[in-house]
Each structure stands twice: as C-alpha cells, then as structure tokens.
Design a protein around this motif. Structure first.
Motif, short mmCIF file in Angstrom:
data_model
loop_
_atom_site.label_atom_id
_atom_site.label_comp_id
_atom_site.label_asym_id
_atom_site.label_seq_id
_atom_site.Cartn_x
_atom_site.Cartn_y
_atom_site.Cartn_z
N LEU A 84 0.83 -1.21 0.00
CA LEU A 84 0.00 0.00 0.00
C LEU A 84 0.87 1.26 0.00
N ASP A 85 1.94 1.25 0.79
CA ASP A 85 2.86 2.39 0.82
C ASP A 85 3.46 2.62 -0.56
N CYS A 86 3.91 1.53 -1.20
CA CYS A 86 4.52 1.63 -2.53
C CYS A 86 3.52 2.12 -3.56
N GLU A 87 2.30 1.64 -3.47
CA GLU A 87 1.24 2.08 -4.38
C GLU A 87 1.03 3.59 -4.25
N GLY A 88 1.03 4.08 -3.03
CA GLY A 88 0.91 5.52 -2.80
C GLY A 88 2.08 6.29 -3.38
N LEU A 89 3.28 5.76 -3.23
CA LEU A 89 4.47 6.42 -3.78
C LEU A 89 4.43 6.46 -5.31
N VAL A 90 3.96 5.38 -5.92
CA VAL A 90 3.85 5.35 -7.38
C VAL A 90 2.83 6.38 -7.84
N ARG A 91 1.69 6.43 -7.17
CA ARG A 91 0.66 7.43 -7.54
C ARG A 91 1.21 8.85 -7.43
N ALA A 92 1.92 9.11 -6.35
CA ALA A 92 2.49 10.44 -6.15
C ALA A 92 3.51 10.77 -7.24
N GLU A 93 4.33 9.80 -7.60
CA GLU A 93 5.35 10.02 -8.63
C GLU A 93 4.69 10.23 -10.00
N VAL A 94 3.66 9.48 -10.29
CA VAL A 94 2.93 9.67 -11.56
C VAL A 94 2.34 11.07 -11.60
N ALA A 95 1.73 11.50 -10.51
CA ALA A 95 1.15 12.86 -10.45
C ALA A 95 2.23 13.92 -10.62
N ARG A 96 3.37 13.73 -9.98
CA ARG A 96 4.47 14.68 -10.09
C ARG A 96 4.95 14.77 -11.54
N ARG A 97 5.09 13.63 -12.17
CA ARG A 97 5.55 13.61 -13.57
C ARG A 97 4.53 14.25 -14.51
N ASN A 98 3.25 14.05 -14.23
CA ASN A 98 2.21 14.66 -15.06
C ASN A 98 2.22 16.18 -14.92
N LEU A 99 2.54 16.68 -13.74
CA LEU A 99 2.62 18.14 -13.54
C LEU A 99 3.80 18.74 -14.31
N GLU A 100 4.85 17.97 -14.45
CA GLU A 100 6.04 18.46 -15.15
C GLU A 100 5.82 18.57 -16.65
N LYS A 101 4.84 17.85 -17.16
CA LYS A 101 4.58 17.85 -18.61
C LYS A 101 4.03 19.16 -19.08
#
Length: 190
Positions: free
Chosen positions: A173-190
């Motif tokens: 669950l922790d890793c899933e949250g980290l992946v979601r956060a990283e995906v969101a961060r990367r989408n903001l950078e686009k």
C-alpha cells in the motif's frame, strides 16, 4: 517557585499525552526565569467532560475507515468543521444518520481493502512491479531508479523482482501511494 505572572499561558500545547484547552496551561518558573519541573498542565473543565458514546463511535469509525478527515467528512455529507464538532464533543451527541453513513463508509472501505488484499495475495509480485513501471513510463527503467521511487533498498527490490520475498500488504500500500504520487508529479512536469 511561582506561577509566571500568576496568569494562564494562552498557548495550546501537548504535554504528557494530554492536550489542554487554550487558556489552561500554566508555567512554573524559578526565580532565575528557568522552567523548573517543566510546564504544568491542567485540562479545562470542558475537556474533562466525558464524551457521549456516539462521539467515541464516530472517532473509531473514522480511524477504521483509513481515510483522512476531509474525505471522511465529504463522504458523510458534512463539512470539516461539523466533523470536528462531532469528534471533539462540541455537540450533545452525533445524529444517528451521521453514524449510519459513517458505518456504511467504514464497511465499504473495509470491503475494498479486503478485496484489494485478496488481489495482492493472488497476483505475482513481478506483475505488480511491471504495472508500476508501466504507469511510471519506466518499462525498461533501472532497478535503482525503481527502488528509489518505492523507497526500498535495491536488495529488497531485487528480491521482490526475483520472487524471493514479497513485501507485506502494508508495504505494498505504501509503494502504491508512492507510485501514484510520482505519476502525479511527472504529469505536472509535462
């Protein structure tokens, strides 16, 4: 030893596991101005009142739901300030329809979590990691970068990929949250 100016310090503080209400914290100081024996706290008369069982039940349901205060309040159709009033006993009791809605949310969250845990237990760890890598756009990414995103050691990540060990569900669950956060961060950078 004397009370500081003989007045109550109007600052809310956490002391000895007790949260005094504003205006009920007293400092005891020596003549040199140093605090001797720490800060003495007394709970306000209102804070010592026993809470109605409905307040305690709502607190328990909130904790069991595993969601934050804001999401919980929105889910039961009330504002955050109203939820706070219920949780801290600033109302006589929590209305039955609020308790029922909170119970339904807690039950559905528990069912969702159980369903997710069953899925996790029945899915190969390599498949889960490939899913994370795909969502991150890292199908051919380095193990070092993936382990960094997941906040695990490279050795642990390698054991997961090779099927030697499987992280506990909580870590998943922790890793899933980290992946979601990283995906969101990367989408903001686009």
């Amino acid at each position: 030893m004397a009370e500081k100016d003989g007045k109550w310090d109007g600052v809310e503080r956490w002391l000895s596991g007790m949260k005094p209400t504003v205006g009920y914290v007293r400092m005891v100081v020596c003549d040199e101005g140093n605090v001797e024996g720490g800060v003495v706290a007394e709970e306000s008369p209102k804070a010592t009142q026993s809470l109605h069982s409905s307040h305690l039940l709502l607190r328990e349901l909130l904790e069991r739901s595993g969601i934050g205060h804001k999401e919980f309040a929105e889910s039961i159709g009330i504002g955050l300030s109203r939820l706070s009033s219920y949780l801290y006993g600033r109302t006589k009791q929590v209305p039955n329809h609020i308790i029922e809605q909170a119970q339904n949310i807690c039950d559905s969250k528990t069912q969702e979590m159980q369903q997710l845990e069953r899925w996790y237990e029945s899915t190969d760890m390599v498949e889960i990691i490939q899913g994370w890598a795909s969502r991150l756009g890292m199908e051919n990414g380095s193990p070092k970068e993936m382990s960094s995103i997941l906040s695990v050691s490279l050795a642990s990540y390698s054991r997961w990929v090779n099927g030697v060990i499987r992280p506990p569900f909580k870590k998943y669950l922790d890793c899933e949250g980290l992946v979601r956060a990283e995906v969101a961060r990367r989408n903001l950078e686009k």
